[in-house]
Motif scaffolding. Structure first.
Motif, PDB file in Angstrom:
ATOM      1  N   UNK A 206      -3.688  -2.879  -4.089  1.00 53.09           N
ATOM      2  CA  UNK A 206      -5.000  -3.265  -3.572  1.00 53.09           C
ATOM      3  C   UNK A 206      -5.461  -2.349  -2.448  1.00 53.09           C
ATOM      4  N   UNK A 207      -4.577  -1.486  -1.990  1.00 54.61           N
ATOM      5  CA  UNK A 207      -4.937  -0.515  -0.968  1.00 54.61           C
ATOM      6  C   UNK A 207      -4.032   0.702  -1.109  1.00 54.61           C
ATOM      7  N   UNK A 208      -4.593   1.893  -0.892  1.00 55.38           N
ATOM      8  CA  UNK A 208      -3.775   3.094  -0.831  1.00 55.38           C
ATOM      9  C   UNK A 208      -4.490   4.142   0.016  1.00 55.38           C
ATOM     10  N   UNK A 209      -3.718   5.089   0.505  1.00 48.76           N
ATOM     11  CA  UNK A 209      -4.236   6.145   1.372  1.00 48.76           C
ATOM     12  C   UNK A 209      -3.887   7.495   0.772  1.00 48.76           C
ATOM     13  N   UNK A 210      -4.823   8.433   0.879  1.00 48.98           N
ATOM     14  CA  UNK A 210      -4.566   9.804   0.438  1.00 48.98           C
ATOM     15  C   UNK A 210      -4.717  10.730   1.639  1.00 48.98           C
TER      16      UNK A 210
ATOM     17  N   UNK B  75       0.842  -1.191   0.000  1.00 54.17           N
ATOM     18  CA  UNK B  75       0.000   0.000   0.000  1.00 54.17           C
ATOM     19  C   UNK B  75       0.876   1.240   0.000  1.00 54.17           C
ATOM     20  N   UNK B  76       0.463   2.268  -0.744  1.00 57.10           N
ATOM     21  CA  UNK B  76       1.191   3.535  -0.744  1.00 57.10           C
ATOM     22  C   UNK B  76       0.315   4.630  -0.139  1.00 57.10           C
ATOM     23  N   UNK B  77       0.962   5.561   0.536  1.00 48.52           N
ATOM     24  CA  UNK B  77       0.297   6.751   1.050  1.00 48.52           C
ATOM     25  C   UNK B  77       0.676   7.920   0.153  1.00 48.52           C
ATOM     26  N   UNK B  78      -0.330   8.648  -0.313  1.00 47.37           N
ATOM     27  CA  UNK B  78      -0.119   9.785  -1.196  1.00 47.37           C
ATOM     28  C   UNK B  78      -0.504  11.072  -0.478  1.00 47.37           C
ATOM     29  N   UNK B  79       0.150  12.167  -0.845  1.00 47.30           N
ATOM     30  CA  UNK B  79      -0.129  13.475  -0.262  1.00 47.30           C
ATOM     31  C   UNK B  79      -0.716  14.384  -1.341  1.00 47.30           C
TER      32      UNK B  79
ATOM     33  N   UNK C 121     -10.860   0.370  -1.762  1.00 46.72           N
ATOM     34  CA  UNK C 121      -9.442   0.152  -1.445  1.00 46.72           C
ATOM     35  C   UNK C 121      -8.680   1.437  -1.140  1.00 46.72           C
ATOM     36  N   UNK C 122      -9.405   2.550  -1.020  1.00 46.61           N
ATOM     37  CA  UNK C 122      -8.754   3.837  -0.746  1.00 46.61           C
ATOM     38  C   UNK C 122      -9.272   4.440   0.554  1.00 46.61           C
TER      39      UNK C 122
END
Length: 229
Positions: A179-183, A152-156, A215-216
Motif C-alpha cells: 500500500x506504500x513504497x518509495x523509490x 512498505x519497501x524502498x527501491x533504488x 502510494x508512491x
C-alpha cells in the motif's frame, strides 16, 4: 544538516532525521549514509531531543528516520518519541528497519501503540542484483514473507548493473503488493558504486507519472523529503 521538515504532498507528515548508533548491518555497497551516526549515546540524545521538539502534530503523522534502523536509536530517544506521539496526538508513525530486525518489528509496533507503517530498504526484488551487487542481506523466500513484517519497501533506481527490465518488474511488484513504497534515484557518493545516468534519464521520462501515484514517494534527489545534506 537539515533534520526536521514537512512532507506536504500525498501522505502529509512531519519527518525527522535522527542520530543513532552505527547501522548493525552496515554492509550495503552503495551506502555512505551510515556515516551519520555516533557511539556517543548522550550526544545522540541531545541532538534528537532538539530535533523532536520541533514536532507540532499538525498532520497527525510522523516519519522517523536515521542513518540505519529505528532499533539503533537509544531507549531515551524512543521513549521521547512515544511521549510526543501521545502529547501531539500522532496517530500514524513511519519508521524503517532492515530485514535482520524483522522479528523485532512487532515489539516496536506495540511499543509505540499507534498505526505504524514500517519501511524496509529492499532496493530491488531481483535477488542477484540485490545480493551480489548491493549486498543487502535479504534472504526472504517470497514476497508474502516480506509483507508479514513490513508495510512498505524502498527501491533504488539508476545503479550500474541494473536494467530497465529489473526496474519495470520492481515497480510492478511494489504496486501490486504494498500500500506504500518509495523509490530513490541513486546519487553518486563516496562508495565504489556508480550511477547509470542513461538509465536514470529513461526512468525520469518513463515514470514521471509516479508523482501522481498516491502510494508512491519518489525521491528524484535524495533530499526531496526536506532532510539531509
Amino acid at each position: 544538516m537539515i533534520r526536521y521538515s514537512r512532507i506536504t504532498n500525498k501522505i502529509k507528515r512531519e519527518i525527522v532525521l535522527l542520530k543513532g548508533k552505527p547501522c548493525k548491518w552496515g554492509k550495503c555497497s552503495f551506502c555512505d549514509y551510515i556515516e551519520d551516526n555516533s557511539t556517543d549515546e548522550d550526544l545522540n540524545d541531545k541532538i534528537n531531543f532538539d530535533i523532536l521538539s520541533n514536532i507540532t502534530g499538525e498532520y497527525g503523522v510522523l516519519e522517523v528516520i536515521n542513518s540505519g534502523n529505528v532499533f539503533e536509536l537509544s531507549q531515551k530517544t524512543l521513549n521521547y518519541i512515544k511521549e510526543i506521539i501521545v502529547d501531539k496526538k500522532i496517530d500514524t508513525l513511519f519508521f524503517e528497519a532492515h530485514w535482520i530486525y524483522r522479528k523485532r518489528v512487532k515489539y516496536m509496533r506495540d511499543f509505540f501503540g499507534v498505526k505504524c507503517i514500517v519501511k524496509t530498504g529492499l532496493e530491488s526484488f531481483n535477488q542477484d542484483f540485490r545480493e551480489r551487487i548491493l549486498l543487502k542481506g535479504f534472504d526472504y523466500k517470497n514476497i508474502d514473507e516480506i509483507k508479514e513484517y513490513f508495510d512498505s519497501v524502498c527501491l533504488m533506481v539508476g545503479i550500474q548493473g541494473q536494467s530497465k527490465e529489473m526496474i519495470i518488474n520492481d515497480i510492478e511488484l511494489a504496486r501490486n503488493n504494498f500500500n506504500h513504497f518509495t523509490i530513490n534515484i541513486f546519487v553518486e557518493n563516496s562508495t565504489n558504486i556508480k550511477p547509470d545516468n542513461k538509465l536514470i534519464s529513461w526512468f525520469q521520462s518513463e515514470y514521471k507519472w509516479l508523482d501522481s501515484e498516491q502510494k508512491c514517494d519518489v525521491l528524484w534527489v535524495n533530499t526531496d523529503f526536506g532532510v539531509g545534506d
